[in-house]
Design an enzyme around this catalytic site. Sequence first.
Site, mmCIF file in Angstrom:
data_model
loop_
_atom_site.group_PDB
_atom_site.id
_atom_site.type_symbol
_atom_site.label_atom_id
_atom_site.label_comp_id
_atom_site.label_asym_id
_atom_site.label_seq_id
_atom_site.Cartn_x
_atom_site.Cartn_y
_atom_site.Cartn_z
ATOM 1 N N SER A 110 0.840 -1.194 0.000
ATOM 2 C CA SER A 110 0.000 0.000 0.000
ATOM 3 C C SER A 110 0.879 1.249 0.000
ATOM 4 O O SER A 110 1.815 1.369 0.784
ATOM 5 C CB SER A 110 -0.884 -0.025 1.244
ATOM 6 O OG SER A 110 -1.664 1.116 1.252
ATOM 7 N N GLY A 111 0.552 2.150 -0.937
ATOM 8 C CA GLY A 111 1.300 3.401 -1.025
ATOM 9 C C GLY A 111 2.530 3.311 -1.908
ATOM 10 O O GLY A 111 3.295 4.266 -2.023
ATOM 11 N N ASN A 160 -1.182 5.395 3.137
ATOM 12 C CA ASN A 160 -1.376 6.066 1.853
ATOM 13 C C ASN A 160 -2.564 7.014 1.957
ATOM 14 O O ASN A 160 -3.630 6.620 2.411
ATOM 15 C CB ASN A 160 -1.635 4.980 0.781
ATOM 16 C CG ASN A 160 -1.779 5.584 -0.603
ATOM 17 O OD1 ASN A 160 -1.717 6.798 -0.769
ATOM 18 N ND2 ASN A 160 -1.961 4.724 -1.586
ATOM 19 N N GLY A 390 -2.731 -2.983 -2.142
ATOM 20 C CA GLY A 390 -1.417 -3.584 -1.892
ATOM 21 C C GLY A 390 -1.370 -4.343 -0.580
ATOM 22 O O GLY A 390 -2.248 -4.197 0.282
ATOM 23 N N GLU A 392 -0.781 -5.242 3.010
ATOM 24 C CA GLU A 392 -0.725 -4.292 4.117
ATOM 25 C C GLU A 392 -0.654 -4.970 5.480
ATOM 26 O O GLU A 392 -1.234 -6.024 5.700
ATOM 27 C CB GLU A 392 -1.863 -3.278 4.048
ATOM 28 C CG GLU A 392 -3.234 -3.823 3.902
ATOM 29 C CD GLU A 392 -4.266 -2.742 3.548
ATOM 30 O OE1 GLU A 392 -3.899 -1.703 2.976
ATOM 31 O OE2 GLU A 392 -5.442 -2.980 3.855
HETATM 32 N N1 LIG Z 1 4.940 8.202 -10.076
HETATM 33 C C1 LIG Z 1 4.614 8.972 -9.054
HETATM 34 N N2 LIG Z 1 4.966 10.260 -9.041
HETATM 35 C C2 LIG Z 1 4.640 11.068 -8.016
HETATM 36 N N3 LIG Z 1 3.967 10.658 -6.930
HETATM 37 C C3 LIG Z 1 3.601 9.373 -6.866
HETATM 38 C C4 LIG Z 1 3.896 8.456 -7.922
HETATM 39 N N4 LIG Z 1 3.395 7.253 -7.611
HETATM 40 C C5 LIG Z 1 2.803 7.410 -6.385
HETATM 41 N N5 LIG Z 1 2.924 8.673 -5.950
HETATM 42 C C6 LIG Z 1 2.431 9.214 -4.661
HETATM 43 O O1 LIG Z 1 2.188 8.162 -3.826
HETATM 44 C C7 LIG Z 1 0.853 8.130 -3.362
HETATM 45 C C8 LIG Z 1 0.374 6.712 -3.252
HETATM 46 O O2 LIG Z 1 0.317 6.117 -4.455
HETATM 47 P P1 LIG Z 1 -0.822 5.117 -4.882
HETATM 48 O O3 LIG Z 1 -2.121 5.595 -4.423
HETATM 49 O O4 LIG Z 1 -0.654 4.848 -6.308
HETATM 50 O O5 LIG Z 1 -0.436 3.858 -4.052
HETATM 51 P P2 LIG Z 1 -1.042 2.427 -4.164
HETATM 52 O O6 LIG Z 1 0.064 1.515 -4.460
HETATM 53 O O7 LIG Z 1 -2.166 2.428 -5.110
HETATM 54 O O8 LIG Z 1 -1.546 2.178 -2.700
HETATM 55 P P3 LIG Z 1 -2.802 1.357 -2.223
HETATM 56 O O9 LIG Z 1 -2.453 -0.051 -2.310
HETATM 57 O O10 LIG Z 1 -2.980 1.838 -0.861
HETATM 58 O O11 LIG Z 1 -3.894 1.770 -3.115
HETATM 59 C C9 LIG Z 1 0.088 8.886 -4.390
HETATM 60 O O12 LIG Z 1 -1.026 9.488 -3.788
HETATM 61 C C10 LIG Z 1 1.098 9.921 -4.859
HETATM 62 O O13 LIG Z 1 1.105 11.009 -3.992
HETATM 63 MG MG LIG Z 2 -4.098 2.248 -4.989
#
Ligand SMILES: Nc1ncnc2c1ncn2[C@@H]1O[C@H](COP(=O)(O)OP(=O)(O)OP(=O)(O)O)[C@@H](O)[C@H]1O
Ligand SMILES: [Mg+2]
Length: 1107
Positions: A110-111, A160, A390, A392
């Site tokens: 996650s995140g 996240n 993801g 967690e």
């Molecule tokens: N390529 C990127 N460039 C800039 N910021 C990013 C990038 N990827 C992720 N982030 C930052 O990280 C945060 C978390 O990313 P994201 O929501 O995609 O995570 P996730 O893997 O989908 O987590 P979860 O499993 O909780 O959904 C985003 O809100 C953003 O602020």
């Molecule tokens: Mg996500």
Amino acid sequence: MAKMEVKTSLLDDMIGVGDMVLLEPLNEDSFINNLKKRFDHNEVYTYIGSVVISINPYRSLPIYTPEKVEEYRNRNFYELSPHIFALSDEAYRSLRDQDKDQCILITGESGAGKTEASKLVMSYVAAVCGKGAEVNQVKEQLLQSNPVLEAFGNAKTVRNDNSSRFGKYMDIEFDFKGDPLGGVISNYLLEKSRVVKQPRGERNFHIFYQILSGASEEFLCKLKLERDFSRYNYLGLDSATVNGVDDASNFRTVRNAMQIVGFMDHETQSIFEVVAAVLKLGNIEFKPESRANGLDESKIKDKNEVKEICELTGIDQSVLERAFSFRTVEAKQEKVSTTLNVAQAYYARDALAKNLYSRLFSWLVTRINESIKAQTKVRKKVMGVLDIYGFEIFEDNSFEQFIINYCNEKLQQIFIELTLKEEQEEYIREGIEWTHIEYFNNAIICDLIENNQTGILAMLDEECLRPGTVTDDTFLEKLNQVCATHQHFESRMSKCSRFLNDTSLPHSCFRIQHYAGKVMYQVEGFVDKNNDLLYRDLSQAMWKANHSLIKALFPEGNPAKINLKRPPTAGSQFKASVATLMKNLQTKNPNYIRCIKPNDKKAAHIFNEALVCHQIRYLGLLENVRVRRAGYAFRQPYEPCLERYKMLCKQTWPHWRGPARAGVEVLFNELGIPEEEFSFGRSKIFIRNPRTLFKLEDLRKQRLEDLATLIEKIYRGWKCRTHFLLMKKCQIVIASWFRRYSQQKKYQKIKSSAITVQSYIRGWKARKLLRELKHLKRCNEAATVIAAYWHGTQARRELKRLKEEARRKHAVAVIWAYWLGLKVRREYRKFFRANAGRKIYEFTLQRLMQKYFLEMKNKMPSLSPIDKNWPARPYLFLDSTHKELKRIFHLWRCKKYRDQFTDQQKLIYEEKLEASELFKDKKALYPASVGQPFQGAYLEISENPKYKKLKDAVDEKIIIAEVVNKINRANGKAASRIFLLTKNNVLLADQKSGTIKSEVPLGDVTKVSMSSQNDGFFAVHLKEGSEAASKGDFLLSSDHLIEMATKLYRTTLSQTKQKLNIEISDEFLVQFKQDKVCVKFIQGSQKNGNIPTCKRKNNRLLEVAVP
Ligand SMILES: Nc1ncnc2c1ncn2[C@@H]1O[C@H](COP(=O)(O)OP(=O)(O)OP(=O)(O)O)[C@@H](O)[C@H]1O
Ligand SMILES: [Mg+2]
């Protein structure tokens, strides 16, 4: 000139190594160091072969611009520095050009940036695929589905700020050209417990905060909401606002996205009504109330909230209130109603809120699918993007975390299956020499969870379905029994005594060693959440709502469709959908994005080596590199390989007749690829190094360009040749026409020359012949003349002789006759003397007369009276007869001529005759007048408007109207007058004015005098004593004297029955008033031309000189 920098390989300007396969030496430290080095230089992407490792930068980097999209578009995967766009491009091109369905598997905890990565992939594909109004709309709808689903399905967690609380798999569908047609979204188990309770430091789903911050006062009022978050029990207060997140503006974005996706206004309204209802449900509170029968009962504290909910959703308030106080259990035909105590009432309330929200979410997904589904039924190519929650580990991990981690476990499994295991197995299958690489296979953990008999999910289901008292503890007991010996299962109470003293493991928990680490799960709530029960009274109450959306969300509430069978448990449902997903993914070509979280602080620039190391380990990335390095980067069955590269070698191009493998061998030998770079498997060729593949690809590209040039060359050659042939054909036609034309011209020239020559020759020949002929003719003529002369001479001689002879004979005959006559007369004198002579005379005369008349008959002249011809007189003695005959004949033909006349002609001739009688041989003017017709009215008095006055004055028929000259008696000068002759009068009028000067009755005209000469003067003498005579006689001159005199004569005769006296004399007297003047005509000189002049000589004499 500035040097243009063109990157042709990821090796150019590389920071660390772009592809971990190239890392030397390969160990955990060098791996992490390489990642860190790259991360510090803003290189967040690194490859392991074709897998992309992505490290969350936690800040926006300028590497997703449209220019970057263009840079990566249609480039080879290893051509540029590692990027998520390179992977997206590879997947898209492989889908479009090689017709392979793709899936993009994004994993990480996650995140780590999965959701962001999935959005980047989608936006890249949207940017590079086809364009056009329709396609753009599809793209826009696909992209805009993200904000809607994120608002309803994402929430802030400790890990996240925008954590996906549901799993999402989206199939994007393309047509054969690679243009997007639509998509299908599948959602996996929303973490609905968050609706009613959030762990510390976390928030409920974004939409609740967005609606309260972003909606207008008016809209809030409609939804019966207040802006204050603290008013709502379901909203965790400690982190209601998130740094850097503007809920209000996000609300506008969501509403806009909903509009683009195609939600109707009334649908949006209904959705927000449900959201508001869920929020307000949390505010319903219950208080205990004891009943007489000793049963605990609950009562709603403040009914106002329930009332508002019912108003919002159209539910009957009493029905809802009852549903919160009673529970009806139906078994077979029996219905048992029990009261709910306060705890049960709260449970019912929360269950309703969770169900309402999660069903709304599923409905949203279905509704979005309806909008974005492909409109055509043509075969579609599919690109699946999987973005699932993801892995967690929280402080308190419950059923949801268990499910989420199970899902991640499965994804790791499929990764292992497809990359590590499958790869190694393939080498063995293909008979490629291979040293086995050790790696951790998490199949055993998957088995622990999903095994149909001994798996945790199976046992949970078993507990839920078991009759008797079932609690979370009984479930844990069961686990402790069944899974005690499992390596990855830990529990204090398990039969296995390994964890008896592990104080970190509370009694009500069990721990699973996941591939990504150990996670301790609180067993509390497992049974309930798996059962996912909603009291039937509540679902029926919802179905009864006067709100179409809520009604649709609870179809089981319809009493007509009552189903006593238990619905499948949440766990089994999830297991089934994960199994379907795995099956689906296996049919597609996988592309991996492995997301790594650099720190726990959601902060940029921090690279926590320990945290990264942990993730690398459990993701098995090092093993991944090892397998990759030990093995071959690329493999392909011989046929497609040969098909793809056969143009690179002369033997294989265009056709290879032998087996494909032999063809590939020949091809690779020919290309001089070092032997260690490839291996021949049973059915596939294995290429060790990606660079070899790129070399092949480059050669192929080059060769394709050459081939294209060749095709173009041949086509152009063909085109030019056809053009040339056409031109040649045309040229031949033109040349032949031209030749024909010039030959024609030449021929005509020769022909005309020949004709000229010929005509000259012919002329010469003809002249020669003519000369000859003429000569001959002259000769002939000369001969003839000579002969004629000779014959003439002969003939004349003969004639002379004959004449002589005839004369002699005649003389003889005359003499003989005379002699005979003499003899006869002597003999018969006595008988004939008295009569014979007379008789002979008469007879002879008779004969002569007869001959004369017969000849005259034939010689008669024409019948024209003016024909003077008359045959000559034949005999002198007929002279008088001949003259008489001529006269008679003339009279007769004149009569004949006259008989033809009409009356008018007769009148004209009578006048002419009259004129002839009067003037012939008397007046020299007469002969000239014979040929002139008498017209009488020379002036057209009646037609000419000038003479209107004159015409009005004269009412008789006008016989003569002519201009005459009146001679002045004083000086002999002439003045023009109009001379009119009517039946009774002679009038003289002024020529200009037309006024009548004199009028003389015909009876008063006594005489007309004129000369015998060739002039037109005449005098009209008037009766002495008459009224007209007082002014004297008139002396006039006219060009038509003969006619006027004749007509005057004839009119006078017919009117007065007296002949007018016409005196023709060269000297006559004219009475001028008292004097008589003599008018004398003399021979004048020629000096005045042909016009006679008149001069007064003296009182008694007026001299007219006539030329
Ligand atoms: N390529 C990127 N460039 C800039 N910021 C990013 C990038 N990827 C992720 N982030 C930052 O990280 C945060 C978390 O990313 P994201 O929501 O995609 O995570 P996730 O893997 O989908 O987590 P979860 O499993 O909780 O959904 C985003 O809100 C953003 O602020
Ligand atoms: Mg996500």
